[in-house]
Design an enzyme around this catalytic site. Structure first.
Site, PDB file in Angstrom:
ATOM      1  N   ASP A   1       0.855  -1.184   0.000  1.00  0.00           N
ATOM      2  CA  ASP A   1       0.000   0.000   0.000  1.00  0.00           C
ATOM      3  C   ASP A   1       0.890   1.234   0.000  1.00  0.00           C
ATOM      4  O   ASP A   1       1.986   1.218   0.571  1.00  0.00           O
ATOM      5  CB  ASP A   1      -0.903   0.017   1.232  1.00  0.00           C
ATOM      6  CG  ASP A   1      -2.045  -0.987   1.148  1.00  0.00           C
ATOM      7  OD1 ASP A   1      -2.445  -1.353   0.027  1.00  0.00           O
ATOM      8  OD2 ASP A   1      -2.544  -1.394   2.209  1.00  0.00           O
TER       9      ASP A   1
ATOM     10  N   ASP B   1      -7.090  -1.573  -4.470  1.00  0.00           N
ATOM     11  CA  ASP B   1      -8.118  -1.236  -3.477  1.00  0.00           C
ATOM     12  C   ASP B   1      -9.104  -0.217  -4.039  1.00  0.00           C
ATOM     13  O   ASP B   1     -10.319  -0.325  -3.827  1.00  0.00           O
ATOM     14  CB  ASP B   1      -7.480  -0.657  -2.212  1.00  0.00           C
ATOM     15  CG  ASP B   1      -6.547  -1.620  -1.511  1.00  0.00           C
ATOM     16  OD1 ASP B   1      -6.726  -2.849  -1.658  1.00  0.00           O
ATOM     17  OD2 ASP B   1      -5.637  -1.142  -0.807  1.00  0.00           O
TER      18      ASP B   1
END
Length: 170
Positions: free
Chosen positions: A123, A141
């Site tokens: 991330d 995401d």
């Protein structure tokens, strides 16, 4: 049900490829250029910050001991298969639902590859206000969230469209 893949939602699978490639290239760039937790400010409310997510959204189950890697792998594969079957059954002209399904599949596969390759998801998109940070996320995401929102939107819009045409003879 469409008789061939060109008439079905499978025609939209290019979106899966686009999301998957963009996600993997961006994560590879982060892995090649950032140390863990390194951060570069791009805007007063936005950083690129490399973090590892061993869980799911918002680091759900991130410290569960490792079994969650396989649970999320199973879930990603399961959703991708189910949504692909549904795509095959959808006419290609149902753009909103086809786009939604392919965004979710592309995102699920992007994060799946991370889990299998690294044991965690990379991330790096970090939005914040003052000292409060939204959980870091990635392109996969984002695609999953937009796809899920489109599925919800489609359920409302399609329902209204169906009611408008009830009783109308063609």
């Amino acid at each position: 049900m469409p008789t061939n893949w060109k008439d079905s939602g499978l025609r939209w699978y290019w979106v899966v490829v686009l999301v998957f490639v963009a996600d993997q290239l961006s994560k590879q760039w982060v892995l090649s250029n950032f140390e863990l937790y390194e951060s570069i400010q791009l805007l007063p409310i936005f950083n690129f910050t490399y973090v590892r997510n061993y869980g799911a959204a918002f680091s759900f189950l991130s410290d569960a001991g490792g079994w969650q890697r396989w649970l999320f792998t199973f879930v990603a594969v399961g959703f991708s298969v189910v949504l692909s079957v549904w795509l095959r059954q959808q006419p290609s002209k149902m753009w909103r639902l086809n786009l939604a399904y392919t965004l979710v599949i592309g995102g699920a596969l992007g994060n799946l590859i991370d889990r299998l390759q690294h044991g965690f998801v990379v991330d790096f998109l970090d939005f914040y206000w003052n000292t409060s940070h939204f959980p870091a996320f990635n392109i996969a995401d984002s695609a999953i969230c937009v796809g899920a929102a489109l599925i919800i939107l489609d359920s409302f819009v399609t329902g209204k469209d169906d009611k408008k045409t009830d009783g109308i003879k063609e």
